[in-house]
Design a protein around this motif. Structure first.
Motif, PDB file in Angstrom:
ATOM      1  N   GLU A  38      12.944  -2.996  -9.848  1.00 46.41           N
ATOM      2  CA  GLU A  38      11.777  -2.271  -9.313  1.00 46.41           C
ATOM      3  C   GLU A  38      10.941  -3.206  -8.434  1.00 46.41           C
ATOM      4  OE1 GLU A  38      10.471   0.958 -10.158  1.00 46.41           O
ATOM      5  OE2 GLU A  38      11.526   1.546 -12.002  1.00 46.41           O
ATOM      6  N   ASP A  39      10.733  -4.449  -8.942  1.00 46.12           N
ATOM      7  CA  ASP A  39       9.939  -5.426  -8.198  1.00 46.12           C
ATOM      8  C   ASP A  39      10.599  -5.728  -6.853  1.00 46.12           C
ATOM      9  OD1 ASP A  39       8.103  -5.526 -10.162  1.00 46.12           O
ATOM     10  OD2 ASP A  39       8.748  -7.447 -11.026  1.00 46.12           O
ATOM     11  N   ASP A  40      11.929  -5.909  -6.877  1.00 43.89           N
ATOM     12  CA  ASP A  40      12.663  -6.227  -5.647  1.00 43.89           C
ATOM     13  C   ASP A  40      12.493  -5.115  -4.616  1.00 43.89           C
ATOM     14  OD1 ASP A  40      13.493  -8.588  -6.582  1.00 43.89           O
ATOM     15  OD2 ASP A  40      15.564  -7.978  -7.060  1.00 43.89           O
ATOM     16  N   GLU A  41      12.559  -3.865  -5.110  1.00 41.45           N
ATOM     17  CA  GLU A  41      12.446  -2.721  -4.213  1.00 41.45           C
ATOM     18  C   GLU A  41      11.074  -2.721  -3.522  1.00 41.45           C
ATOM     19  OE1 GLU A  41      13.422   1.015  -6.142  1.00 41.45           O
ATOM     20  OE2 GLU A  41      12.373   2.057  -4.514  1.00 41.45           O
ATOM     21  N   LEU A  42      10.000  -2.955  -4.370  1.00 35.10           N
ATOM     22  CA  LEU A  42       8.639  -2.970  -3.821  1.00 35.10           C
ATOM     23  C   LEU A  42       8.470  -4.112  -2.822  1.00 35.10           C
ATOM     24  CD1 LEU A  42       6.343  -2.157  -6.896  1.00 35.10           C
ATOM     25  CD2 LEU A  42       6.952  -0.674  -4.989  1.00 35.10           C
ATOM     26  N   LEU A  43       9.022  -5.281  -3.177  1.00 30.90           N
ATOM     27  CA  LEU A  43       8.892  -6.453  -2.307  1.00 30.90           C
ATOM     28  C   LEU A  43       9.558  -6.208  -0.956  1.00 30.90           C
ATOM     29  CD1 LEU A  43       9.432  -9.493  -4.685  1.00 30.90           C
ATOM     30  CD2 LEU A  43       7.435  -9.065  -3.246  1.00 30.90           C
ATOM     31  N   GLN A  44      10.704  -5.545  -1.041  1.00 34.17           N
ATOM     32  CA  GLN A  44      11.441  -5.244   0.190  1.00 34.17           C
ATOM     33  C   GLN A  44      10.619  -4.334   1.117  1.00 34.17           C
ATOM     34  OE1 GLN A  44      15.304  -3.923  -0.741  1.00 34.17           O
ATOM     35  NE2 GLN A  44      16.083  -4.276   1.310  1.00 34.17           N
ATOM     36  N   LYS A  45      10.049  -3.279   0.491  1.00 32.38           N
ATOM     37  CA  LYS A  45       9.218  -2.347   1.265  1.00 32.38           C
ATOM     38  C   LYS A  45       8.040  -3.092   1.874  1.00 32.38           C
ATOM     39  CE  LYS A  45       9.820   2.168  -0.842  1.00 32.38           C
ATOM     40  NZ  LYS A  45       9.167   3.160  -1.667  1.00 32.38           N
ATOM     41  N   ALA A  46       7.428  -3.963   1.026  1.00 29.61           N
ATOM     42  CA  ALA A  46       6.245  -4.700   1.465  1.00 29.61           C
ATOM     43  C   ALA A  46       6.584  -5.574   2.665  1.00 29.61           C
ATOM     44  CB  ALA A  46       5.703  -5.548   0.305  1.00 29.61           C
ATOM     45  N   SER A  47       7.738  -6.234   2.624  1.00 33.44           N
ATOM     46  CA  SER A  47       8.050  -7.145   3.733  1.00 33.44           C
ATOM     47  C   SER A  47       8.319  -6.385   5.031  1.00 33.44           C
ATOM     48  CB  SER A  47       9.208  -8.088   3.376  1.00 33.44           C
ATOM     49  OG  SER A  47      10.292  -7.344   2.930  1.00 33.44           O
ATOM     50  N   VAL A  48       8.896  -5.164   4.906  1.00 37.18           N
ATOM     51  CA  VAL A  48       9.106  -4.346   6.114  1.00 37.18           C
ATOM     52  C   VAL A  48       7.755  -3.941   6.700  1.00 37.18           C
ATOM     53  CG1 VAL A  48      10.099  -2.207   7.020  1.00 37.18           C
ATOM     54  CG2 VAL A  48      11.327  -3.487   5.263  1.00 37.18           C
ATOM     55  N   LEU A  49       6.834  -3.506   5.785  1.00 34.44           N
ATOM     56  CA  LEU A  49       5.523  -3.048   6.207  1.00 34.44           C
ATOM     57  C   LEU A  49       4.726  -4.187   6.845  1.00 34.44           C
ATOM     58  CD1 LEU A  49       3.479  -0.743   6.343  1.00 34.44           C
ATOM     59  CD2 LEU A  49       2.854  -1.221   3.978  1.00 34.44           C
ATOM     60  N   ILE A  50       4.847  -5.370   6.227  1.00 32.47           N
ATOM     61  CA  ILE A  50       4.114  -6.538   6.739  1.00 32.47           C
ATOM     62  C   ILE A  50       4.498  -6.785   8.197  1.00 32.47           C
ATOM     63  CG2 ILE A  50       4.153  -9.083   6.637  1.00 32.47           C
ATOM     64  CD1 ILE A  50       2.290  -8.218   4.576  1.00 32.47           C
ATOM     65  N   LYS A  51       5.787  -6.681   8.488  1.00 34.09           N
ATOM     66  CA  LYS A  51       6.263  -6.924   9.847  1.00 34.09           C
ATOM     67  C   LYS A  51       5.562  -5.967  10.807  1.00 34.09           C
ATOM     68  CE  LYS A  51      10.795  -8.775   8.967  1.00 34.09           C
ATOM     69  NZ  LYS A  51      12.042  -8.246   8.473  1.00 34.09           N
ATOM     70  N   GLU A  52       5.435  -4.695  10.364  1.00 36.23           N
ATOM     71  CA  GLU A  52       4.802  -3.682  11.187  1.00 36.23           C
ATOM     72  C   GLU A  52       3.319  -3.995  11.395  1.00 36.23           C
ATOM     73  OE1 GLU A  52       4.661   1.053  10.872  1.00 36.23           O
ATOM     74  OE2 GLU A  52       6.592   0.084  10.390  1.00 36.23           O
ATOM     75  N   LEU A  53       2.648  -4.395  10.258  1.00 36.31           N
ATOM     76  CA  LEU A  53       1.214  -4.682  10.331  1.00 36.31           C
ATOM     77  C   LEU A  53       0.960  -5.863  11.260  1.00 36.31           C
ATOM     78  CD1 LEU A  53      -0.055  -4.198   6.645  1.00 36.31           C
ATOM     79  CD2 LEU A  53      -0.330  -2.668   8.584  1.00 36.31           C
ATOM     80  N   ASN A  54       1.873  -6.813  11.258  1.00 30.82           N
ATOM     81  CA  ASN A  54       1.706  -8.004  12.079  1.00 30.82           C
ATOM     82  C   ASN A  54       1.683  -7.665  13.573  1.00 30.82           C
ATOM     83  OD1 ASN A  54       1.481  -9.638   9.889  1.00 30.82           O
ATOM     84  ND2 ASN A  54       3.592 -10.426   9.966  1.00 30.82           N
ATOM     85  N   LYS A  55       2.349  -6.537  13.887  1.00 27.84           N
ATOM     86  CA  LYS A  55       2.386  -6.131  15.302  1.00 27.84           C
ATOM     87  C   LYS A  55       1.037  -5.536  15.715  1.00 27.84           C
ATOM     88  CE  LYS A  55       7.154  -4.707  15.058  1.00 27.84           C
ATOM     89  NZ  LYS A  55       7.763  -3.438  14.757  1.00 27.84           N
ATOM     90  N   GLU A  56       0.314  -4.931  14.720  1.00 28.39           N
ATOM     91  CA  GLU A  56      -0.966  -4.256  15.002  1.00 28.39           C
ATOM     92  C   GLU A  56      -2.041  -5.289  15.354  1.00 28.39           C
ATOM     93  OE1 GLU A  56      -1.542  -0.767  14.569  1.00 28.39           O
ATOM     94  OE2 GLU A  56       0.658  -0.623  14.324  1.00 28.39           O
ATOM     95  N   THR A  57      -3.055  -4.794  16.027  1.00 30.40           N
ATOM     96  CA  THR A  57      -4.170  -5.709  16.338  1.00 30.40           C
ATOM     97  C   THR A  57      -5.041  -5.923  15.113  1.00 30.40           C
ATOM     98  OG1 THR A  57      -5.136  -3.741  17.282  1.00 30.40           O
ATOM     99  CG2 THR A  57      -4.450  -5.451  18.842  1.00 30.40           C
ATOM    100  N   SER A  58      -5.278  -4.818  14.345  1.00 35.65           N
ATOM    101  CA  SER A  58      -6.091  -4.971  13.128  1.00 35.65           C
ATOM    102  C   SER A  58      -5.153  -5.220  11.956  1.00 35.65           C
ATOM    103  CB  SER A  58      -6.880  -3.674  12.875  1.00 35.65           C
ATOM    104  OG  SER A  58      -7.080  -3.493  11.506  1.00 35.65           O
ATOM    105  N   ALA A  59      -5.479  -6.241  11.140  1.00 37.64           N
ATOM    106  CA  ALA A  59      -4.637  -6.599   9.991  1.00 37.64           C
ATOM    107  C   ALA A  59      -4.621  -5.483   8.964  1.00 37.64           C
ATOM    108  CB  ALA A  59      -5.151  -7.881   9.357  1.00 37.64           C
ATOM    109  N   ALA A  60      -5.719  -4.625   8.970  1.00 39.28           N
ATOM    110  CA  ALA A  60      -5.807  -3.563   7.962  1.00 39.28           C
ATOM    111  C   ALA A  60      -4.852  -2.416   8.232  1.00 39.28           C
ATOM    112  CB  ALA A  60      -7.239  -3.025   7.907  1.00 39.28           C
ATOM    113  N   GLY A  61      -4.398  -2.290   9.448  1.00 40.73           N
ATOM    114  CA  GLY A  61      -3.489  -1.202   9.795  1.00 40.73           C
ATOM    115  C   GLY A  61      -4.190   0.139   9.698  1.00 40.73           C
TER     116      GLY A  61
END
Ligand SMILES: Nc1ncnc2c1ncn2[C@@H]1O[C@H](COP(=O)(O)OP(=O)(O)OP(=O)(O)O)[C@@H](O)[C@H]1O
Ligand SMILES: [Mg+2]
Length: 454
Positions: A38-61
């Motif tokens: 379960e933890d691995d699944e969440l971490l995986q999702k989080a890392s994909v999302l982080i990549k997306e947030l990093n592209k945004e100008t606001s860190a909050a998304g």
């Protein structure tokens, strides 16, 4: 407590302990693996999302950024370094409300137990730092109700509990079957022994199956012992019957002479003299017979021998002298050595030699020769006579108790038919051998062989 119950209880307790230990290992391994997944699944999702947030100008998304990543009963939030929520999406607001926002500069996982609608729920949380220009500017937090874990846990617990109970029941039944299987021959033996105890009659165990195991060996040994006991009892019965029979004749003679004395003996001195003489001779015979009974009992009792080193030459010389004087018969000793040492019980060996010489004297008229022969393997004492001999077919019988070739003649010579039986027992006690070679009308050669003792 019955041994079957004991075996049953011990095996069942042991099996329950083993099952509990195995179940505990299975349960904790399952929990660990599921949580990690379960933890691995969440971490995986989080890392994909982080990549997306990093592209945004606001860190909050934006909410639109986060919503597609929502799973059932979960929340996603962005937290600033002051642990304040700056953006959150959830499909389970009560759950999200119960969990305090926490800024984390490092990636990590966490697990919380919260109470929702009076029910405890496990929540898996992962936190991943959001970086801008090499600096941590916030934390992306994923929280999810571990509903699958709860469900799996309950299911697994019920399966394991069912398996434990089933295992215990099967072990109880199996233990009962096994202990019955083991105990059946033992119960059989106990019943037979109780029968023997009550009736006093030896009885063998009925061995139904050729299992060739220790229990069958026990039963076979028991039966062998009973067989020996039966033979001994039979032997004893036979001896009592033979002995009573042997005593009957002299006792009848004594009684009839005593009757004669009572009726007429006192008036007629000659009759009285005859009667007293006969009574005396029969009483002597009974006395000799009872002495022989005691000797036989002594050699059959398995009493230990009092062995010592004996000079056989001087022993035979002494016996020869004694018997020569008593019977007025010629006894020639033939020996090449001045002394022959044997290890034996002197009293018993002397008794056996006298029995052989006594026979030679009784059943012959000529001289008697005694030869002593010593070799590396043992010593032989050979008593040779030139008398009536034993018919060929009788040779195997003469060692039997009370057996006499010519009963009428034996009465004259006073023989009881026990001499050779006693001699045989004595030589057997010395691990030796006794052999008789004879030709009817020519003579007899009796040989005692004593093996060399270490
Ligand atoms: N040397 C022998 N010559 C011929 N017959 C013999 C001789 N030795 C034994 N026998 C026969 O074997 C029988 C058994 O011998 P055994 O010595 O046991 O008994 P016994 O001489 O009759 O009595 P006991 O020795 O008790 O006085 C004798 O009765 C006799 O018939
Ligand atoms: Mg004899």
């Amino acid at each position: 407590m019955k041994i079957t119950t004991k075996i049953n209880l011990i095996t069942t307790t042991w099996i329950i302990c083993v099952l509990i230990a195995v179940n505990a290992v299975v349960f904790f391994s399952f929990m660990k693996i599921t949580v990690n997944m379960e933890d691995d699944e969440l971490l995986q999702k989080a890392s994909v999302l982080i990549k997306e947030l990093n592209k945004e100008t606001s860190a909050a998304g934006t909410k639109e950024n986060l919503t597609p990543y929502l799973a059932n009963h979960s929340y996603i939030r962005v937290i600033n370094p002051d642990s304040k929520i700056v953006n959150q999406v959830t499909n389970d607001p009560p759950m999200a409300a119960k969990i305090k926002a926490e800024f984390a500069a490092k990636k990590g996982t966490d697990r919380l137990t919260i109470r929702l609608k009076n029910k405890e729920e496990q929540i898996g949380i992962v936190r991943v730092p959001i970086q801008k220009n090499g600096q941590v500017v916030g934390t992306l937090e994923f929280g999810k109700k571990l509903a699958g874990l709860e469900l799996g846990k309950d299911l697994l617990l019920s399966i394991l509990a069912f398996c434990t109970v089933l295992g215990a029941v099967l072990s109880l039944l199996g233990g009962r079957w096994l202990s019955n299987l083991i105990m059946r021959p033992i119960s059989n033996m106990i019943n037979t022994m109780e029968d023997i105890e009550q009736s006093g009659i030896p009885k063998k165990i009925d061995i139904q199956l050729e299992t060739k195991d220790e229990l069958q060996k026990l039963a076979v040994t028991f039966n062998r012992m009973i067989g020996r006991l039966e033979r001994n009892l039979e032997n004893q019965k036979q001896f009592i019957s033979d002995a009573s029979h042997e005593l009957k004749t002299p006792l009848t003679v004594i009684k009839s002479y005593a009757d004669l004395l009572l009726r007429r003996g006192l008036q007629n001195e000659a009759v009285a003299h005859d009667a007293i003489e006969s009574i005396h001779s029969e009483a002597t015979r009974i006395q000799k017979m009872t002495e022989r009974f005691l000797d036989l009992a002594d050699t059959e009792s398995g009493n230990l021998l009092e062995t010592k080193k004996i000079n056989l030459v001087s022993l035979c010389e002494n016996i020869g002298k004694q018997l020569q004087a008593a019977y007025k018969r010629m006894i020639d000793l033939h020996v090449n050595e001045a002394s022959i040492t044997v290890v034996a019980d002197e009293v018993k060996l002397k008794q056996a030699i006298i029995i052989l010489i006594d026979n030679a004297i009784k059943y012959s008229m000529d001289k008697v020769d005694v030869y002593l022969e010593d070799s590396e393997i043992g010593t032989s004492i050979i008593v040779k006579d030139y008398g009536i001999g034993v018919p060929e077919g009788e040779l195997e019988n003469i060692f039997e108790r009370f057996y006499r070739v010519d009963k009428a003649r034996s009465r004259e010579t006073g023989g009881t038919g026990l001499g050779l039986a006693i001699a045989k027992n004595i030589i057997k006690q010395h691990q030796g051998e006794i052999k008789i070679r004879s030709t009817e009308g020519v003579g007899t050669e009796a040989e005692l062989f004593l093996p060399k003792r270490k």
